[in-house]
Design a protein around this motif. Structure first.
Motif, PDB file in Angstrom:
ATOM      1  N   CYS A 128       8.495  50.988  47.509  1.00 42.85           N
ATOM      2  CA  CYS A 128       6.727  49.951  47.756  1.00 42.85           C
ATOM      3  C   CYS A 128       5.929  50.853  48.741  1.00 42.85           C
ATOM      4  O   CYS A 128       6.042  51.008  49.911  1.00 42.85           O
ATOM      5  N   PRO A 129       4.729  50.158  48.227  1.00 34.69           N
ATOM      6  CA  PRO A 129       3.701  50.463  49.367  1.00 34.69           C
ATOM      7  C   PRO A 129       2.837  50.075  49.755  1.00 34.69           C
ATOM      8  O   PRO A 129       1.809  49.869  50.707  1.00 34.69           O
ATOM      9  N   HIS A 130       3.858  48.163  50.261  1.00 32.63           N
ATOM     10  CA  HIS A 130       2.536  47.847  50.253  1.00 32.63           C
ATOM     11  C   HIS A 130       2.082  46.707  51.916  1.00 32.63           C
ATOM     12  O   HIS A 130       3.597  47.643  52.981  1.00 32.63           O
TER      13      HIS A 130
ATOM     14  N   CYS B 270       3.979  41.569  48.585  1.00 28.80           N
ATOM     15  CA  CYS B 270       4.383  41.950  47.590  1.00 28.80           C
ATOM     16  C   CYS B 270       6.075  40.556  47.382  1.00 28.80           C
ATOM     17  O   CYS B 270       6.278  40.970  48.194  1.00 28.80           O
TER      18      CYS B 270
ATOM     19  N   CYS C 153       8.519  43.750  46.054  1.00 28.58           N
ATOM     20  CA  CYS C 153       9.292  44.769  46.274  1.00 28.58           C
ATOM     21  C   CYS C 153       9.701  45.970  47.487  1.00 28.58           C
ATOM     22  O   CYS C 153      10.253  46.667  47.434  1.00 28.58           O
ATOM     23  N   ARG C 154       8.773  44.655  48.515  1.00 29.58           N
ATOM     24  CA  ARG C 154       9.119  45.785  50.163  1.00 29.58           C
ATOM     25  C   ARG C 154      10.512  44.719  50.514  1.00 29.58           C
ATOM     26  O   ARG C 154      10.854  43.708  50.666  1.00 29.58           O
TER      27      ARG C 154
END
Ligand code: MG
Ligand code: ZN
Length: 185
Positions: free
Chosen positions: A95-97, A109, A111-112
């Motif tokens: 997760c890049p958020h 998101c 996905c974090r």
């Protein structure tokens, strides 16, 4: 027909502070260093049929500290180090958020971690059976919601000196081998 029996067991692993030394916003491949017992534990798990799946929050990307390409290089270095022990990570989910980060990563998101989006994707894409899977991180948020996906509570492990119940991955996996699962968190 491919039945439910075909689903594989997996070991879901956080990266920083779990497999490698936590450098805080690591972006330099030279700084990748395996933690004590990590390679041995992963080798044993692979031997025992576990798919090794890394699930990692990398908000340093949203914060502008490093790029996705730089994060890829760190993961490639980790793959090299593990390959020396015959270990292969099946896939890394990242997760890049961060909502307060920079575009295009400044989103809420699914996905974090502790959210489950990356785990859901892994289970679907890799054909994983959650009920036979295990998971480790160095923080409760890495694993605490996983029973919601059917991973047993006692199959979760927190490792490391902080909030850990296990000193390292090897001690966790020894428990799994003895009891079929860990001791829970
Ligand atoms: Mg961590
Ligand atoms: Zn995300």
């Amino acid at each position: 027909m491919k039945g439910h029996d075909a689903a594989r067991k997996a070991w879901f692993l956080d990266r920083d502070g779990t497999i490698i030394v936590d450098r805080h916003y690591l972006s330099d491949p030279e700084q990748v260093e395996l933690l004590e017992g990590a390679a041995q534990a992963l080798a044993q798990a692979q031997q025992a049929g576990y798919l090794l799946v890394v699930v990692t929050n990398q908000s340093g990307i949203a914060r502008g500290y490093f790029s996705e390409a730089e994060a890829d290089r760190v993961d490639r270095r980790l793959a090299e180090l593990l390959a020396e022990h015959g270990v292969t990570i099946a896939r890394t989910y990242r997760c890049p958020h961060l909502p307060e980060g920079k575009p295009p990563y400044d989103i809420v998101c699914d996905c974090r971690k502790p959210r489950l989006g990356l785990f859901r994707r892994a289970i679907a894409e890799l054909g994983i059976d959650p009920a036979r899977s295990i998971a480790c991180g160095d923080k409760p948020r890495d694993v605490e919601r996983l029973p919601g996906l059917g991973i047993p509570q006692e199959a979760l492990g927190i490792i490391g000196p902080g909030e850990g119940r296990y000193p390292d991955l090897l001690s966790f996996f020894r428990t799994v081998q003895q009891h079929g699962v860990g001791l829970g968190i």
